[in-house]
Design a protein around this motif. Structure first.
Motif, PDB file in Angstrom:
ATOM      1  N   PHE A 175      65.316  10.549  -0.279  1.00  0.00           N
ATOM      2  CA  PHE A 175      65.803  11.797   0.306  1.00  0.00           C
ATOM      3  C   PHE A 175      65.890  11.685   1.824  1.00  0.00           C
ATOM      4  O   PHE A 175      66.907  12.047   2.422  1.00  0.00           O
ATOM      5  CB  PHE A 175      64.900  12.973  -0.075  1.00  0.00           C
ATOM      6  N   VAL A 176      64.848  11.180   2.451  1.00  0.00           N
ATOM      7  CA  VAL A 176      64.845  11.054   3.912  1.00  0.00           C
ATOM      8  C   VAL A 176      65.932  10.063   4.349  1.00  0.00           C
ATOM      9  O   VAL A 176      66.614  10.281   5.352  1.00  0.00           O
ATOM     10  CB  VAL A 176      63.457  10.643   4.435  1.00  0.00           C
ATOM     11  N   ILE A 234      68.275  18.202  10.057  1.00  0.00           N
ATOM     12  CA  ILE A 234      66.844  17.899  10.181  1.00  0.00           C
ATOM     13  C   ILE A 234      66.005  19.113   9.795  1.00  0.00           C
ATOM     14  O   ILE A 234      64.991  18.974   9.090  1.00  0.00           O
ATOM     15  CB  ILE A 234      66.528  17.411  11.603  1.00  0.00           C
ATOM     16  N   VAL A 235      66.403  20.293  10.232  1.00  0.00           N
ATOM     17  CA  VAL A 235      65.670  21.513   9.863  1.00  0.00           C
ATOM     18  C   VAL A 235      65.730  21.718   8.350  1.00  0.00           C
ATOM     19  O   VAL A 235      64.712  22.022   7.713  1.00  0.00           O
ATOM     20  CB  VAL A 235      66.231  22.737  10.623  1.00  0.00           C
ATOM     21  N   PHE A 236      66.915  21.547   7.763  1.00  0.00           N
ATOM     22  CA  PHE A 236      67.045  21.662   6.310  1.00  0.00           C
ATOM     23  C   PHE A 236      66.111  20.689   5.603  1.00  0.00           C
ATOM     24  O   PHE A 236      65.414  21.051   4.654  1.00  0.00           O
ATOM     25  CB  PHE A 236      68.486  21.403   5.869  1.00  0.00           C
ATOM     26  N   ALA A 237      66.094  19.430   6.066  1.00  0.00           N
ATOM     27  CA  ALA A 237      65.264  18.413   5.421  1.00  0.00           C
ATOM     28  C   ALA A 237      63.787  18.763   5.532  1.00  0.00           C
ATOM     29  O   ALA A 237      63.033  18.598   4.560  1.00  0.00           O
ATOM     30  CB  ALA A 237      65.535  17.043   6.039  1.00  0.00           C
ATOM     31  N   CYS A 255      61.658  19.484   2.213  1.00  0.00           N
ATOM     32  CA  CYS A 255      60.537  18.596   1.864  1.00  0.00           C
ATOM     33  C   CYS A 255      59.223  19.346   1.737  1.00  0.00           C
ATOM     34  O   CYS A 255      58.348  18.939   0.980  1.00  0.00           O
ATOM     35  CB  CYS A 255      60.377  17.503   2.923  1.00  0.00           C
ATOM     36  N   ASN A 256      59.068  20.406   2.506  1.00  0.00           N
ATOM     37  CA  ASN A 256      57.779  21.085   2.566  1.00  0.00           C
ATOM     38  C   ASN A 256      57.694  22.342   1.714  1.00  0.00           C
ATOM     39  O   ASN A 256      56.696  23.058   1.791  1.00  0.00           O
ATOM     40  CB  ASN A 256      57.446  21.424   4.025  1.00  0.00           C
ATOM     41  N   THR A 257      58.694  22.623   0.925  1.00  0.00           N
ATOM     42  CA  THR A 257      58.641  23.780   0.036  1.00  0.00           C
ATOM     43  C   THR A 257      58.919  23.337  -1.388  1.00  0.00           C
ATOM     44  O   THR A 257      59.648  22.366  -1.623  1.00  0.00           O
ATOM     45  CB  THR A 257      59.698  24.839   0.426  1.00  0.00           C
TER      46      THR A 257
END
Length: 110
Positions: free
Chosen positions: A57-58, A95-98, A102-104
């Protein structure tokens, strides 16, 4: 083209190539230590995550960013103002989307 323009294209091209190279490493499922904060986790915490899925993903996020970086210099050289502004905004939005993705939702937990 002036010397400053050539330098801008070379510098952004090198930066873009580095980001694309890191993206390729991540897309293969390796290089989890390159992900911010992931390398600092303990072995127990890292075991809770699907590292291959997270790396892919990253890497998928890094690839378009790396390809767009040299376009900023090219847009500036040809004075395409809207593109010179749109690309950095798109990269920051990506970057904000990623980071949010990733954190939710525990998407990368095993």
């Amino acid at each position: 083209m002036q010397t400053n323009d050539i330098v801008a294209v070379v510098v952004t091209g090198v930066l873009g190539a580095i980001v694309v190279a890191l993206s390729v490493v991540l897309l293969t499922g390796r290089g989890a230590g390159l992900i911010a904060g992931f390398g600092a986790l303990s072995a127990e915490e890292r075991a809770k995550y699907d590292t291959k899925k997270l790396c892919r993903f990253v890497g998928a996020v890094f690839l378009p960013a790396g390809l767009a970086i040299p376009c900023i210099a090219v847009a500036a050289i040809y004075r395409i103002v809207w593109l010179s502004v749109a690309i950095p905004i798109a990269i920051v939005a990506l970057i904000v989307f990623a980071a949010v993705y990733c954190n939710t939702g525990n998407r990368f937990r095993k």
